[in-house]
Design an enzyme around this catalytic site. Sequence first.
Site, PDB file in Angstrom:
ATOM      1  N   ASN A   1      88.737  45.422  36.410  1.00 27.31           N
ATOM      2  CA  ASN A   1      88.378  44.227  35.661  1.00 27.31           C
ATOM      3  C   ASN A   1      89.213  44.119  34.382  1.00 27.31           C
ATOM      4  O   ASN A   1      90.027  43.217  34.208  1.00 27.31           O
ATOM      5  CB  ASN A   1      86.887  44.258  35.342  1.00 27.31           C
ATOM      6  CG  ASN A   1      86.372  42.980  34.694  1.00 27.31           C
ATOM      7  OD1 ASN A   1      85.173  42.794  34.560  1.00 27.31           O
ATOM      8  ND2 ASN A   1      87.224  42.069  34.288  1.00 27.31           N
ATOM      9  N   THR A   2      89.028  45.090  33.471  1.00 28.04           N
ATOM     10  CA  THR A   2      89.585  44.982  32.126  1.00 28.04           C
ATOM     11  C   THR A   2      91.100  44.848  32.112  1.00 28.04           C
ATOM     12  O   THR A   2      91.655  44.077  31.319  1.00 28.04           O
ATOM     13  CB  THR A   2      89.159  46.199  31.282  1.00 28.04           C
ATOM     14  OG1 THR A   2      87.748  46.385  31.407  1.00 28.04           O
ATOM     15  CG2 THR A   2      89.492  45.983  29.823  1.00 28.04           C
TER      16      THR A   2
ATOM     17  N   GLY B   1      87.233  50.661  31.442  1.00 29.83           N
ATOM     18  CA  GLY B   1      87.955  49.994  30.366  1.00 29.83           C
ATOM     19  C   GLY B   1      88.931  50.861  29.603  1.00 29.83           C
ATOM     20  O   GLY B   1      89.531  50.410  28.626  1.00 29.83           O
TER      21      GLY B   1
ATOM     22  N   GLY C   1      88.854  52.336  35.139  1.00 37.07           N
ATOM     23  CA  GLY C   1      89.834  53.103  34.399  1.00 37.07           C
ATOM     24  C   GLY C   1      91.286  52.793  34.690  1.00 37.07           C
ATOM     25  O   GLY C   1      92.173  53.356  34.050  1.00 37.07           O
TER      26      GLY C   1
ATOM     27  N   LYS D   1      76.984  46.487  44.045  1.00 36.93           N
ATOM     28  CA  LYS D   1      77.653  47.584  43.348  1.00 36.93           C
ATOM     29  C   LYS D   1      76.594  48.258  42.489  1.00 36.93           C
ATOM     30  O   LYS D   1      76.057  47.648  41.556  1.00 36.93           O
ATOM     31  CB  LYS D   1      78.796  47.088  42.477  1.00 36.93           C
ATOM     32  CG  LYS D   1      79.454  48.228  41.698  1.00 36.93           C
ATOM     33  CD  LYS D   1      80.503  47.729  40.721  1.00 36.93           C
ATOM     34  CE  LYS D   1      80.989  48.898  39.861  1.00 36.93           C
ATOM     35  NZ  LYS D   1      81.975  48.479  38.835  1.00 36.93           N
TER      36      LYS D   1
END
Length: 256
Positions: A206-207, A157, A185, A96
Site C-alpha cells: 500500500n504505502t 510502511g 514492508g 485479510k
Amino acid sequence: MRLYETDFSSRLMLGTALYASPSVMAEAVRAAKPALLTVSLRREGAGGQGFWPLLQALCAETGARLLPNTAGCYTAREAITTAQMARELFETEWLKLEVIADPETLQPDPFGLVEAARVLSADGFKILPYCTEDLSVAEKLLAAGCKVLMPWGAPIGSARGLNNVYGLRTLRARFSEVPLIVDAGLGLPSHAAQAMELGYDGVLLNTAIAKADDPAGMARAFALAVEAGRAGYRAGPMAARDMAAPSTPVFGLAAL
C-alpha cells in the site's frame, strides 16, 4: 494465482489507504490492475461517505476482488467482531485478518491471530492472515483453517523490503503447496521482484505506491516487477557461486 479455489490473472494486491485523494487512488488501481483491493472497515465508516461506491466501480472496471481487513485490531475478539461487520457491509467472506501485537512495529500477534482464524474459518470466512515467517505459527494457522498465508516482508510502511530472506525462503520450502503472499514492508519494485523470485505467489502493498511522487507510475512499476519476478522464478535461475566461472572457453587460447 489460485486462492480458495478462485483464479486470479494478477499476483499483485493493493491497499486503498493513504492516497492524496480518491482520484489518485483510482488511477493507481487502474495502472496496477490488481487481483485484490484491501479496505479497512474503520476507514469506510458508517454509510461509506462515497468511498464504497468508488471501490465497487473500480472492482467492476479492473476485475479486482474486494478484500476487507481488520486493520487496527489488537485482540482476537475485536478482529472477529470487525470481520463479521465487514462481511455485512462489503458482502464478501474474503478477509485479510490482522491482529496486532505491538503498536510500534505493528507485528502480528500470533496467539490472537490463530484464535481469530479458528473462529472465523468455522464461520465460513476465506482468510488471508497477516503473519510473521515463523514456521510454527504458519502450521497453527493452517490447522485453524487458513488456506493462504501472508508473512510480512518488514514492518508495515517501513519500505525496508525483505528483512529475513532466509526465513521467507524456509517458509516457502516447508509449505510448497500453500499459496504464500508477502505482505507489508515493501518499498521498491525490486523488493517485489525479489519476493517473487523466491517462489512466492504474490505480494500485497500500500504505502510504497500511495506515498510515491507518482502513485500510478509506481503502481505500473510494481505490476511489472511482480510479473518479471515470477517469470524469473519459473525460468529456473542458476545457483549462486562464491567464485567466478568464465563465460568464454579457456581452451584454444593463444600460447606465448
